[in-house]
Write a protein that holds these residues in place. Structure first.
Motif, short mmCIF file in Angstrom:
data_model
loop_
_atom_site.label_atom_id
_atom_site.label_comp_id
_atom_site.label_asym_id
_atom_site.label_seq_id
_atom_site.Cartn_x
_atom_site.Cartn_y
_atom_site.Cartn_z
N SER A 250 -0.25 2.47 -6.83
CA SER A 250 0.63 1.34 -5.47
C SER A 250 0.82 -0.51 -5.29
O SER A 250 1.52 -1.43 -5.34
CB SER A 250 0.85 1.11 -3.45
OG SER A 250 0.36 2.42 -3.15
N GLU A 276 4.36 -2.94 0.69
CA GLU A 276 5.58 -1.90 1.61
C GLU A 276 6.86 -3.64 1.40
O GLU A 276 7.71 -3.10 0.94
CB GLU A 276 5.61 -2.42 2.36
CG GLU A 276 5.01 -0.92 2.80
CD GLU A 276 4.47 -0.65 4.18
OE1 GLU A 276 3.36 -0.07 4.44
OE2 GLU A 276 5.54 -1.16 4.80
N ASN A 279 7.91 -3.68 -2.72
CA ASN A 279 8.89 -3.01 -3.01
C ASN A 279 10.41 -3.32 -2.78
O ASN A 279 11.63 -2.31 -3.10
CB ASN A 279 8.18 -1.45 -2.75
CG ASN A 279 7.20 -0.89 -3.17
OD1 ASN A 279 7.13 -0.99 -4.15
ND2 ASN A 279 6.19 0.21 -2.94
N THR A 287 6.83 5.66 -11.49
CA THR A 287 5.64 5.14 -11.29
C THR A 287 5.01 6.73 -11.80
O THR A 287 5.40 7.26 -11.89
CB THR A 287 4.51 5.15 -10.74
OG1 THR A 287 4.71 3.53 -9.64
CG2 THR A 287 3.02 5.48 -10.38
N ASN A 312 8.13 6.67 -5.15
CA ASN A 312 7.35 5.39 -4.54
C ASN A 312 5.62 5.64 -5.08
O ASN A 312 5.24 6.99 -4.65
CB ASN A 312 7.64 6.18 -3.12
CG ASN A 312 6.84 5.22 -2.13
OD1 ASN A 312 6.04 4.85 -1.81
ND2 ASN A 312 7.98 5.76 -1.07
#
Ligand code: ZN
Length: 358
Positions: A250, A276, A279, A287, A312
């Motif tokens: 992330s 967060e 995104n 990903t 995610n």
């Protein structure tokens, strides 16, 4: 995945380049089905296989190739193993590989339903064609050789490029992008990591994001400056390498921000909060995480042999740390409940190992 010599028809389970007898390049044997021809139950645990009992399946494909695979579920002899794809923003795909990263990339993306997913829930991309502009963001953080597993492995980037070519992409429309957030010039890291070489091998021009235009966007009270390249692309692929104890999948996407913008935001809040909110502003992206050889928390490396994919990346990081049985989770991952996770491909228990003890 098996590899066959087109000349003498000998097969290997590893992607060696040439037949050892004929010196001819091997061909991939594409197979679709796998049937169970043997099952054995294991009740003794080891560091690499902590949870017992588990089953070792002997499988055979339609071309007669045989291999063994660990399974949480008990199968009966003669049963067929069917892999079901699932799509959705929160699904995580896991695949175990034996040095064949292309197979892992292909399988995990197929398990997510391929590159043609629902636009509505944000889990989307599109069906790509030769005109699709594709942006690939490998992890490129330090001027280190691939064996340190600090950056995405060049073989993994190559696997992704080969996969994209296979499904119809034109390398002229692929951009591999990176940016340095430290004092080290990005060119130095690109050279040493051999990612630069991979780009050149495929005629892809690597791009330093710091030299691009940045667009101002605001989301939930946070002001971002995001590279224009992100909004111009038809498909964005986040291509990080997994690292134990980190949210490396992330956090990699923070590289889409302008350096000064990132440093300013990071000064005020933890990076998971930035991720967060970012995104929610970024266009949907895929990903695919490199988990073949990975770094432990002491930075030593070991062979884990997995590929993970999803829409995610926070979920990928959470599942990954569960796989390597890492307890001291980064803040961003603590609130993600592993029980709520939808996983396809291989189960966590099948690839799990107490990595820090190896
Ligand atoms: Zn041969």
């Amino acid at each position: 995945m098996f590899f066959q010599c087109p000349n003498c028809k000998k097969t290997w389970q590893y992607p060696i380049d040439k037949c050892l007898d004929c010196f001819v390049a091997l061909e991939r044997m594409e197979t679709k089905k796998a049937k169970i021809i043997g099952v054995s139950k294991t009740t003794v645990s080891t560091i690499q296989h902590k949870n017992v009992p588990y089953f070792v399946l002997l499988l055979e494909d339609e071309k007669g190739n045989k291999w063994a695979q660990k399974s949480k579920k008990e199968y009966k002899k003669g049963e067929e193993v069917v892999l079901e794809a699932k799509n959705g923003k929160n699904v995580v795909a896991i695949w175990r590989i034996k040095y064949d990263v292309l197979e892992g990339i292909e399988r995990t993306i197929d398990l997510l339903g391929g590159l043609m997913i629902n636009q509505e829930d944000g889990s989307s991309s599109l069906q790509i064609n030769s005109e699709t502009k594709i942006l690939i963001l490998p992890a490129l953080d330090s001027p280190k050789h691939p064996y340190f597993a600090a950056n995405t492995n060049p073989k993994f980037l190559e696997g992704m490029v080969r996969y994209l070519i296979k499904i119809g992409a034109n390398t002229k429309n692929i951009k591999v992008v990176a940016q340095s957030f430290s004092e080290i010039p990005i060119e130095a890291s690109a050279q040493k990591s051999l990612l630069f070489k991979t780009c050149l091998d495929y005629g892809i021009i690597p791009m330093d994001l710091s030299s691009t235009n940045f667009i101002k966007k605001t989301g939930e009270g946070m002001n971002f400056e995001i590279s224009q390249e992100v909004f111009d692309a038809g498909l964005i692929i986040n291509l990080p390498i997994l690292k134990i104890g980190k949210a490396s999948s992330s956090e990699n996407i923070l590289k889409f921000l302008k350096k000064e913008n990132y440093l300013g935001l990071k000064y005020l809040q933890p990076s998971e909060e930035i991720v967060e909110k970012l995104n929610n502003i970024l266009p949907p992206y895929l990903t695919v995480s490199d988990g073949e050889v990975i770094q432990k928390s002491n930075q030593f490396t070991f062979f884990l042999g997995i590929v993970m994919a999803g829409f995610n990346p926070l979920n990928i990081d959470r599942v990954f740390n569960e796989i390597v049985m890492f307890k001291d989770l980064p803040e961003s991952l603590k609130k993600i409940k592993i029980e709520d996770m939808e996983i396809v491909g291989r189960e966590i228990e099948e690839v799990q190992c107490d990595a820090e003890k190896i």
